[in-house]
Write a protein that holds these residues in place. Sequence first.
Motif, PDB file in Angstrom:
ATOM      1  N   THR A 179       0.851  -1.185   0.000  1.00  0.00           N
ATOM      2  CA  THR A 179       0.000   0.000   0.000  1.00  0.00           C
ATOM      3  C   THR A 179       0.881   1.228   0.000  1.00  0.00           C
ATOM      4  OG1 THR A 179      -1.788  -1.120   1.195  1.00  0.00           O
ATOM      5  CG2 THR A 179      -1.795   1.282   1.220  1.00  0.00           C
ATOM      6  N   LEU A 180       0.761   2.046  -1.032  1.00  0.00           N
ATOM      7  CA  LEU A 180       1.513   3.292  -1.114  1.00  0.00           C
ATOM      8  C   LEU A 180       0.826   4.304  -0.207  1.00  0.00           C
ATOM      9  CD1 LEU A 180       2.193   3.412  -4.960  1.00  0.00           C
ATOM     10  CD2 LEU A 180       3.456   2.221  -3.157  1.00  0.00           C
ATOM     11  N   LEU A 181       1.581   4.851   0.719  1.00  0.00           N
ATOM     12  CA  LEU A 181       0.997   5.582   1.835  1.00  0.00           C
ATOM     13  C   LEU A 181       1.455   7.028   1.876  1.00  0.00           C
ATOM     14  CD1 LEU A 181      -0.709   5.164   4.463  1.00  0.00           C
ATOM     15  CD2 LEU A 181       1.443   4.629   5.618  1.00  0.00           C
ATOM     16  N   GLY A 182       0.518   7.918   2.137  1.00  0.00           N
ATOM     17  CA  GLY A 182       0.838   9.329   2.323  1.00  0.00           C
ATOM     18  C   GLY A 182      -0.378  10.062   2.847  1.00  0.00           C
ATOM     19  N   GLN A 183      -0.161  11.274   3.347  1.00  0.00           N
ATOM     20  CA  GLN A 183      -1.296  12.061   3.808  1.00  0.00           C
ATOM     21  C   GLN A 183      -2.262  12.352   2.664  1.00  0.00           C
ATOM     22  OE1 GLN A 183       1.715  12.763   5.425  1.00  0.00           O
ATOM     23  NE2 GLN A 183       0.941  12.134   7.414  1.00  0.00           N
ATOM     24  N   ASN A 184      -1.719  12.564   1.484  1.00  0.00           N
ATOM     25  CA  ASN A 184      -2.537  12.840   0.299  1.00  0.00           C
ATOM     26  C   ASN A 184      -1.777  12.337  -0.924  1.00  0.00           C
ATOM     27  OD1 ASN A 184      -4.347  13.825  -1.585  1.00  0.00           O
ATOM     28  ND2 ASN A 184      -3.652  15.930  -1.420  1.00  0.00           N
ATOM     29  N   VAL A 185      -1.876  11.034  -1.172  1.00  0.00           N
ATOM     30  CA  VAL A 185      -1.007  10.408  -2.169  1.00  0.00           C
ATOM     31  C   VAL A 185      -1.188  10.976  -3.570  1.00  0.00           C
ATOM     32  CG1 VAL A 185      -0.683   8.207  -0.964  1.00  0.00           C
ATOM     33  CG2 VAL A 185      -2.680   8.521  -2.446  1.00  0.00           C
ATOM     34  N   ASP A 186      -2.403  11.448  -3.891  1.00  0.00           N
ATOM     35  CA  ASP A 186      -2.640  11.931  -5.253  1.00  0.00           C
ATOM     36  C   ASP A 186      -1.874  13.202  -5.574  1.00  0.00           C
ATOM     37  OD1 ASP A 186      -4.821  10.061  -6.337  1.00  0.00           O
ATOM     38  OD2 ASP A 186      -5.597  10.632  -4.381  1.00  0.00           O
ATOM     39  N   SER A 187      -1.384  13.891  -4.556  1.00  0.00           N
ATOM     40  CA  SER A 187      -0.574  15.077  -4.817  1.00  0.00           C
ATOM     41  C   SER A 187       0.923  14.746  -4.860  1.00  0.00           C
ATOM     42  CB  SER A 187      -0.842  16.164  -3.772  1.00  0.00           C
ATOM     43  OG  SER A 187      -0.506  15.710  -2.477  1.00  0.00           O
ATOM     44  N   TYR A 188       1.241  13.443  -4.839  1.00  0.00           N
ATOM     45  CA  TYR A 188       2.648  13.032  -5.000  1.00  0.00           C
ATOM     46  C   TYR A 188       3.208  13.661  -6.279  1.00  0.00           C
ATOM     47  CZ  TYR A 188       6.726  10.112  -5.987  1.00  0.00           C
ATOM     48  OH  TYR A 188       7.998   9.669  -6.278  1.00  0.00           O
TER      49      TYR A 188
ATOM     50  N   PHE B 295      -3.395   2.072  -2.428  1.00  0.00           N
ATOM     51  CA  PHE B 295      -2.882   3.376  -2.014  1.00  0.00           C
ATOM     52  C   PHE B 295      -3.870   4.040  -1.059  1.00  0.00           C
ATOM     53  CE2 PHE B 295      -5.110   3.919  -6.047  1.00  0.00           C
ATOM     54  CZ  PHE B 295      -5.961   4.988  -5.817  1.00  0.00           C
ATOM     55  N   SER B 296      -3.336   4.913  -0.207  1.00  0.00           N
ATOM     56  CA  SER B 296      -4.139   5.622   0.784  1.00  0.00           C
ATOM     57  C   SER B 296      -3.336   6.815   1.304  1.00  0.00           C
ATOM     58  CB  SER B 296      -4.487   4.670   1.948  1.00  0.00           C
ATOM     59  OG  SER B 296      -5.330   5.270   2.882  1.00  0.00           O
ATOM     60  N   THR B 297      -3.950   7.995   1.370  1.00  0.00           N
ATOM     61  CA  THR B 297      -5.347   8.277   1.144  1.00  0.00           C
ATOM     62  C   THR B 297      -5.465   9.324   0.054  1.00  0.00           C
ATOM     63  OG1 THR B 297      -5.945   7.775   3.428  1.00  0.00           O
ATOM     64  CG2 THR B 297      -7.434   9.168   2.242  1.00  0.00           C
ATOM     65  N   SER B 298      -6.648   9.426  -0.574  1.00  0.00           N
ATOM     66  CA  SER B 298      -6.874  10.377  -1.649  1.00  0.00           C
ATOM     67  C   SER B 298      -7.687  11.575  -1.168  1.00  0.00           C
ATOM     68  CB  SER B 298      -7.634   9.703  -2.797  1.00  0.00           C
ATOM     69  OG  SER B 298      -6.889   8.656  -3.361  1.00  0.00           O
ATOM     70  N   HIS B 299      -7.327  12.745  -1.625  1.00  0.00           N
ATOM     71  CA  HIS B 299      -8.197  13.912  -1.465  1.00  0.00           C
ATOM     72  C   HIS B 299      -9.016  14.008  -2.745  1.00  0.00           C
ATOM     73  CE1 HIS B 299      -9.686  17.963  -0.947  1.00  0.00           C
ATOM     74  NE2 HIS B 299      -9.115  18.059   0.245  1.00  0.00           N
ATOM     75  N   PRO B 300     -10.337  14.141  -2.644  1.00  0.00           N
ATOM     76  CA  PRO B 300     -11.166  14.155  -3.858  1.00  0.00           C
ATOM     77  C   PRO B 300     -10.727  15.157  -4.907  1.00  0.00           C
ATOM     78  CG  PRO B 300     -12.554  13.975  -1.919  1.00  0.00           C
ATOM     79  CD  PRO B 300     -11.148  14.205  -1.415  1.00  0.00           C
ATOM     80  N   LYS B 301     -10.201  16.311  -4.464  1.00  0.00           N
ATOM     81  CA  LYS B 301      -9.821  17.330  -5.441  1.00  0.00           C
ATOM     82  C   LYS B 301      -8.583  16.955  -6.232  1.00  0.00           C
ATOM     83  CE  LYS B 301      -6.879  20.219  -2.446  1.00  0.00           C
ATOM     84  NZ  LYS B 301      -5.647  19.967  -3.195  1.00  0.00           N
ATOM     85  N   ASP B 302      -7.799  15.999  -5.735  1.00  0.00           N
ATOM     86  CA  ASP B 302      -6.504  15.703  -6.351  1.00  0.00           C
ATOM     87  C   ASP B 302      -6.462  14.408  -7.147  1.00  0.00           C
ATOM     88  OD1 ASP B 302      -5.137  18.002  -5.455  1.00  0.00           O
ATOM     89  OD2 ASP B 302      -4.903  17.128  -3.467  1.00  0.00           O
TER      90      ASP B 302
END
Length: 487
Positions: free
Chosen positions: A242-251, A282-289
């Motif tokens: 699981t790829l982990l971050g506070q907001n992975v989509d903004s990686y 992966f976790s977690t996604s912010h809807p805007k990103d």
Amino acid sequence: MEETYRETLTIEPLALRDRLSLKASDENRQGEVYPEYSEEMKATPLHRKFYIESYGCQMNFSDSEIVASILMKDNFIPVEKFPDADLILINTCAIRESAEQKIRQRLTEFSKVKKKNPDALIGVLGCMAERLKSRLLEEEKIVDLVVGPDAYRDLPSLIARAEDGQKMVNVLLSREETYADISPVRLSSNGICAFISIMRGCNNMCSFCVVPLTRGRERSRDPYSIVKEAENLFDQGFREVTLLGQNVDSYSWKNEVTNESVTFAQLLMKVALIHSDLRVRFSTSHPKDITAEVILAINKCPNICSYIHLPLQSGSSAVLQRMNRTYTREWYINKVDTIRSLIPGCGISTDIIAGFCGETEEEHFETLEVMDYVQFDMGYMFKYSERPGTPAARKMKDDIPEQTKNFRLQQIVDLQHRIQVINNSREVGKQVRVLAEGYSKRSKEHLFGRSSENKVVVFPEGGFKKGDYVNVKILGYTSATLMGEAI
């Protein structure tokens, strides 16, 4: 900043592998002590002993594995009971007041060790450490170390100075620290599933959230170290990361010398291409990103799991604006519709907060309406807890009575329970591919695992073992679990 917090993740003095378990499910995770912790090490008197407990989000549990790696290199070995330790660490969560209260209760229990072993050290790590800083040393007289999430490399020197009788604090935040070069010690591992931290910090300023204040700004780890870590895990027998971050989509990573850049969608593909038998979550996604490229990557690669944690927080556009979520209910619903059109059957879970500042009865029912429309597969649901220093605490009034918060939360929980029962009933008769993670907690004759959509499935062992992919026909269900038989 998005994180998954649960009251059930408050850790009691369990076995070492369970204290550091990075995943919570309805089934036991069978742990393994990491290979470096050998019988020879146990018998060596030169090694000091450490004990660590973790609370809160998945990132905290991942950080504990980094801390364990740093301590092992400094001649420490882990123990399963805190009275046996020379160093007791508690990795903390500051997202809700209740979490901080429980951590203070644990510190009181740890204080008993000092009476028997005055040389023992007690340290507070993580978000609560950064938020409260020196107050922990003043109010909790037994605390010797206070170390923030970006200062774990300094633990050996801080411990050495604390052993000389000094009270040590390092809560400085960093714009660069990712711990990319440190190989986490998988103390909690079942040998099948692992987390890989790909970024740290958060640039979102949701008005209710303290995390940007405790973990700092976003910074992304270089993709090569991430892919290498995933490759090593696969070679060791792991079958899911699981790829982990506070907001992975903004990686977002860029090499300033070569101008090479990597987006989160590209990183997902790189990890997925390691091997078709390596599942990627992966976790977690912010809807805007979350981007169309990410959604298409899930659609394209069968081993990228069809599951997205997409926190809603509220179904009211007015509340979302007060939360500074930067989207409306209509925008969120459109995003869900897009995901389900491109990834049929995709599992979607969410976070919801009941009783945020100024929430009216009508705004509460708007949340219930969105839940009814989306039909989330799972939800993490909480009542609002004001956190000092956040924009909401500074500018808004926490004006919803506790009784009203509790009532609204219960309505949300009851609705989600009904939705999950209906969703799981629709799985009966279907065949799903399950990665076996271990034995069911109720029977050693049954294995459990999860589908690509993140649904927990229990089935008779039948000669299979953990780490196997098993095709299972679903025969029964509860609100949280599917039951079936191997095909």
